[in-house]
Design an enzyme around this catalytic site. Sequence first.
Site, PDB file in Angstrom:
ATOM      1  N   LEU A 181       0.809  -1.224   0.000  1.00 60.91           N
ATOM      2  CA  LEU A 181       0.000   0.000   0.000  1.00 60.91           C
ATOM      3  C   LEU A 181       0.839   1.269   0.000  1.00 60.91           C
ATOM      4  CD1 LEU A 181      -2.720  -1.056   2.603  1.00 60.91           C
ATOM      5  CD2 LEU A 181      -2.762  -1.299   0.107  1.00 60.91           C
ATOM      6  N   HIS A 235      -3.512   4.235  -2.489  1.00 64.71           N
ATOM      7  CA  HIS A 235      -4.497   3.351  -1.857  1.00 64.71           C
ATOM      8  C   HIS A 235      -5.161   4.064  -0.682  1.00 64.71           C
ATOM      9  CE1 HIS A 235      -1.499   0.284  -3.464  1.00 64.71           C
ATOM     10  NE2 HIS A 235      -2.624  -0.122  -4.023  1.00 64.71           N
TER      11      HIS A 235
END
Length: 516
Positions: free
Chosen positions: A35, A39
């Site tokens: 991530l 995100h």
Amino acid sequence: MSTRYIFTFSEMISFTTEVRAQAKSLALVPTMGALHEGHLSLVRQAKLQCDVVVVSIFVNPAQFGPTEDFARYPRSREKDFRLLESSNVHAVLAPSVAEVYPPGFSTFVDPGPIATVLEGAQRPGHFRGVATVVLRLFNIVKPDIAFFGQKDFQQVVIIRRLVEDLNLPVRIAVCPIVREADGLAMSSRNVYLSAEDRRAGVLLRRSLKRAQEMAQAGEVDSQKLLEEMHKLVDAEPRLQLDYAAIVDPATLAPAAVAIPGSVALVAARLGTGRLIDNLIFGPPGSTPEMKLQLAFVTQAADKEGGTTPRPDIDRLRLRIETCRDCAAVSSISLPAREFLVKYLKRDYADLGSTRVLVIGGCAPINPFGLPNFHPDAPNPFATRLYDLVGVKNFVEFKARFALTDAARCHAIGNRVDERTLEYCAKYLREELKLFPNLQSIVILGEYAYMQFQKHILGRERANIKAFGELLKAEGWAQETVRLPSHGERDMRIFYCYHPTFENKKSPSIAAYLEQA
Ligand code: AMP
């Protein structure tokens, strides 16, 4: 709040059932992990718009080709979990490959021709894998809204098509691209890039921006724009362009001219990595959110409401009633009507006690402007509105007023089809019925004024006084009308300047509202 970690679908189904039992709204943010800020921007939007947020992490083998990077795709599960925990995500769904594709699994979704161009041509079968896993996740998690990034533009188009074609009861929200300081679109795969690759990679973004500058300066011939983009990228030997294209955002078919809402997409190989990026054309000064609206709403509305061929009214109605476009941009402007009703029902114990409704054209500007979402951090719109109606904060506002933007919740821009607005007004008429004891309505700004006069009061344009004229003397105006939604009762309508869209400011009308 502690984050729940869920590894099996049966546990996920129980979680969803619990959420549903509490009548809470549910968001899904599908990811492949590793991530980054891109995100997390989706997660933040999801948190703004839904009560409960589920983030899935699954590196989906079905969307990788046999020679692609499935095995070495970056995985950082511990770090991801920590990030999601500190983002106060309610649940993380991290199923194994065997959970998603158990022995005997054999049904795949074929998204059709839009999955065979651009990325689909470079990565055969990629979108088949994406569509299959996304459908599976939708069926397990049953989100109200699923959040995707514009970064993967073609993916968004395909998922929206999937939802529409298979009547999936989920809305798709799209969030703008988050970039590194140098302009490179953030991607989990950027870790593959050397420092030199990074410098070269930035050229992709530069080529897109160059196309935008040319279009804004009047050169809209896609061929010319693409030639210029090629020239810029080809000058960098490290970059090997897979494609550069300017397309229609709904069909992904090549667009001969770049109009607002058209999309330029590029993909290039670079060292052992590969980069994709895109840009939605829009007028100078338009925000990424406005551009998303141009791509996903206005063009669709224009197409359906255009002059040739004549639109099928039922299709247009269906579009607005199911309102996925609105959902697609609900990360940006006001949530769709049913979402508004949801928040009203959640935030207002008794809509019968609300006496005054405030209707603003483009009222909250963005979700951060929605006073109900951020009761402690009002923005200029909220503070000026509070001044206008004579309250100190959202708590006071909520005790006496409700705010809606239903007159144009479905689109922005001057190119909105009249019939679209008429349908939007239909929802406003329905919404008015939610407030049985309404006594007054405050209309903010010229746009809401025109819509209200035309579509709620049913006046002919020729009989509608110019907004500037009407407000000239006092800075505000009022009239008393009867609305079908409220039978024989008189309703007082107050017309004021919009708190943030107009140069002029109305004086406080608090004293008059007291009398209402
Ligand atoms: P991925 O983990 O790469 O499958 O991405 C998961 C979701 O995050 C997808 O909807 C992506 O489009 C979105 N996403 C990835 N990178 C970005 C970015 N730089 N900005 C915004 N969204 C992104």
